[in-house]
Motif scaffolding. Structure first.
Motif, PDB file in Angstrom:
ATOM      1  N   THR A 293       0.857  -1.183   0.000  1.00 38.77           N
ATOM      2  CA  THR A 293       0.000   0.000   0.000  1.00 38.77           C
ATOM      3  C   THR A 293       0.892   1.231   0.000  1.00 38.77           C
ATOM      4  O   THR A 293       1.808   1.340   0.816  1.00 38.77           O
ATOM      5  N   LEU A 294       0.621   2.137  -0.947  1.00 40.79           N
ATOM      6  CA  LEU A 294       1.418   3.350  -1.099  1.00 40.79           C
ATOM      7  C   LEU A 294       0.567   4.582  -0.852  1.00 40.79           C
ATOM      8  O   LEU A 294      -0.532   4.715  -1.403  1.00 40.79           O
ATOM      9  N   ALA A 295       1.102   5.497  -0.049  1.00 42.45           N
ATOM     10  CA  ALA A 295       0.473   6.803   0.162  1.00 42.45           C
ATOM     11  C   ALA A 295       0.615   7.607  -1.136  1.00 42.45           C
ATOM     12  O   ALA A 295       1.494   7.316  -1.956  1.00 42.45           O
ATOM     13  N   PRO A 296      -0.224   8.620  -1.332  1.00 39.88           N
ATOM     14  CA  PRO A 296      -0.151   9.396  -2.578  1.00 39.88           C
ATOM     15  C   PRO A 296       1.246   9.895  -2.919  1.00 39.88           C
ATOM     16  O   PRO A 296       1.655   9.827  -4.085  1.00 39.88           O
ATOM     17  N   GLU A 297       1.994  10.361  -1.927  1.00 40.94           N
ATOM     18  CA  GLU A 297       3.332  10.900  -2.224  1.00 40.94           C
ATOM     19  C   GLU A 297       4.297   9.828  -2.715  1.00 40.94           C
ATOM     20  O   GLU A 297       5.307  10.139  -3.353  1.00 40.94           O
ATOM     21  N   ASP A 298       4.009   8.550  -2.450  1.00 35.32           N
ATOM     22  CA  ASP A 298       4.851   7.452  -2.926  1.00 35.32           C
ATOM     23  C   ASP A 298       4.300   6.810  -4.195  1.00 35.32           C
ATOM     24  O   ASP A 298       4.922   5.916  -4.760  1.00 35.32           O
ATOM     25  N   ALA A 299       3.113   7.256  -4.628  1.00 36.86           N
ATOM     26  CA  ALA A 299       2.480   6.706  -5.824  1.00 36.86           C
ATOM     27  C   ALA A 299       2.481   7.771  -6.921  1.00 36.86           C
ATOM     28  O   ALA A 299       3.519   8.040  -7.516  1.00 36.86           O
ATOM     29  N   TYR A 300       1.343   8.405  -7.142  1.00 35.65           N
ATOM     30  CA  TYR A 300       1.224   9.373  -8.238  1.00 35.65           C
ATOM     31  C   TYR A 300       1.121  10.812  -7.761  1.00 35.65           C
ATOM     32  O   TYR A 300       0.747  11.696  -8.517  1.00 35.65           O
ATOM     33  N   GLY A 301       1.479  11.053  -6.509  1.00 39.14           N
ATOM     34  CA  GLY A 301       1.533  12.405  -5.979  1.00 39.14           C
ATOM     35  C   GLY A 301       0.200  12.906  -5.467  1.00 39.14           C
ATOM     36  O   GLY A 301      -0.841  12.289  -5.638  1.00 39.14           O
ATOM     37  N   GLU A 302       0.287  14.056  -4.813  1.00 38.27           N
ATOM     38  CA  GLU A 302      -0.913  14.738  -4.330  1.00 38.27           C
ATOM     39  C   GLU A 302      -1.572  15.467  -5.490  1.00 38.27           C
ATOM     40  O   GLU A 302      -0.917  15.780  -6.489  1.00 38.27           O
ATOM     41  N   VAL A 303      -2.846  15.746  -5.360  1.00 38.26           N
ATOM     42  CA  VAL A 303      -3.559  16.514  -6.380  1.00 38.26           C
ATOM     43  C   VAL A 303      -3.078  17.962  -6.335  1.00 38.26           C
ATOM     44  O   VAL A 303      -3.049  18.579  -5.276  1.00 38.26           O
ATOM     45  N   LYS A 304      -2.672  18.480  -7.484  1.00 43.34           N
ATOM     46  CA  LYS A 304      -2.255  19.883  -7.604  1.00 43.34           C
ATOM     47  C   LYS A 304      -3.478  20.686  -8.027  1.00 43.34           C
ATOM     48  O   LYS A 304      -4.111  20.383  -9.040  1.00 43.34           O
ATOM     49  N   GLN A 305      -3.796  21.698  -7.254  1.00 42.68           N
ATOM     50  CA  GLN A 305      -5.006  22.476  -7.504  1.00 42.68           C
ATOM     51  C   GLN A 305      -4.918  23.367  -8.740  1.00 42.68           C
ATOM     52  O   GLN A 305      -5.920  23.712  -9.325  1.00 42.68           O
ATOM     53  N   ASN A 306      -3.735  23.744  -9.158  1.00 40.59           N
ATOM     54  CA  ASN A 306      -3.577  24.645 -10.304  1.00 40.59           C
ATOM     55  C   ASN A 306      -3.151  23.883 -11.562  1.00 40.59           C
ATOM     56  O   ASN A 306      -2.339  24.365 -12.335  1.00 40.59           O
ATOM     57  N   ALA A 307      -3.718  22.722 -11.783  1.00 36.90           N
ATOM     58  CA  ALA A 307      -3.269  21.856 -12.870  1.00 36.90           C
ATOM     59  C   ALA A 307      -4.227  21.824 -14.061  1.00 36.90           C
ATOM     60  O   ALA A 307      -4.247  20.875 -14.824  1.00 36.90           O
ATOM     61  N   ILE A 308      -5.036  22.857 -14.226  1.00 31.80           N
ATOM     62  CA  ILE A 308      -5.953  22.927 -15.357  1.00 31.80           C
ATOM     63  C   ILE A 308      -5.277  23.712 -16.487  1.00 31.80           C
ATOM     64  O   ILE A 308      -4.750  24.806 -16.269  1.00 31.80           O
TER      65      ILE A 308
END
Length: 159
Positions: free
Chosen positions: A60-75
């Motif tokens: 089991t991987l936390a977001p930071e060890d998988a695909y990262g945290e959601v970036k709010q300014n990524a549109i």
């Protein structure tokens, strides 16, 4: 043979998050990767080190060890012609775009006649993920695979 650098690993996987199973390769062609070539999430690859055919790894991987945290300014806004994967687009659909770093999966947020707003966060960003990997076979990479930096054959890269 144990998994180590330049070993070609054939495997099936199941990927789940806290809401349940997201995807699985079971029932399809097993996948191949060459260990030590940064072709997989680093912590998952580290968990496979030293394992052998017949072993199962669950991690089991936390977001930071998988695909990262959601970036709010990524549109971002792009021309619809650059979206690949469907003929007609609707919000929520996954698309592929070509970037300087290769193809990237994005999520369509809003679609106009010529432009679309896309979310460039990885679709699994922000999720705690559980990987279950069933190792089917481990073999040494061929000299050609080592030169190319990836596994060849069914489930791997085809030339």
């Amino acid at each position: 043979m144990q998994i180590s650098n330049n070993a070609v690993v054939q495997f099936h996987y199941t990927l789940s998050d806290t809401s349940g199973e997201l995807e699985s390769s079971n029932g399809s062609t097993p996948l191949l990767y060459m260990h030590g070539q940064q072709q997989m999430l680093p912590k998952l690859e580290a968990a496979l080190e030293g394992k052998a055919a017949g072993d199962t790894v669950e991690l089991t991987l936390a977001p930071e060890d998988a695909y990262g945290e959601v970036k709010q300014n990524a549109i971002q806004s792009v021309q619809v012609k650059y979206l690949h994967g469907a003929k007609k687009w609707k919000p929520g659909m996954k698309a592929w775009i070509q970037t300087d770093e290769g193809q990237r999966q994005v999520t369509v947020v809003k679609v106009g006649m010529f432009k679309a707003d896309i979310d460039v966060n990885h679709p699994l960003a922000g999720k705690t993920l559980t990987f279950k990997v069933d190792i089917l076979n481990v073999r040494p990479a061929t000299s050609e695979e080592i030169a190319h930096g990836h596994a060849h054959g069914e489930g791997g890269h085809q030339h």
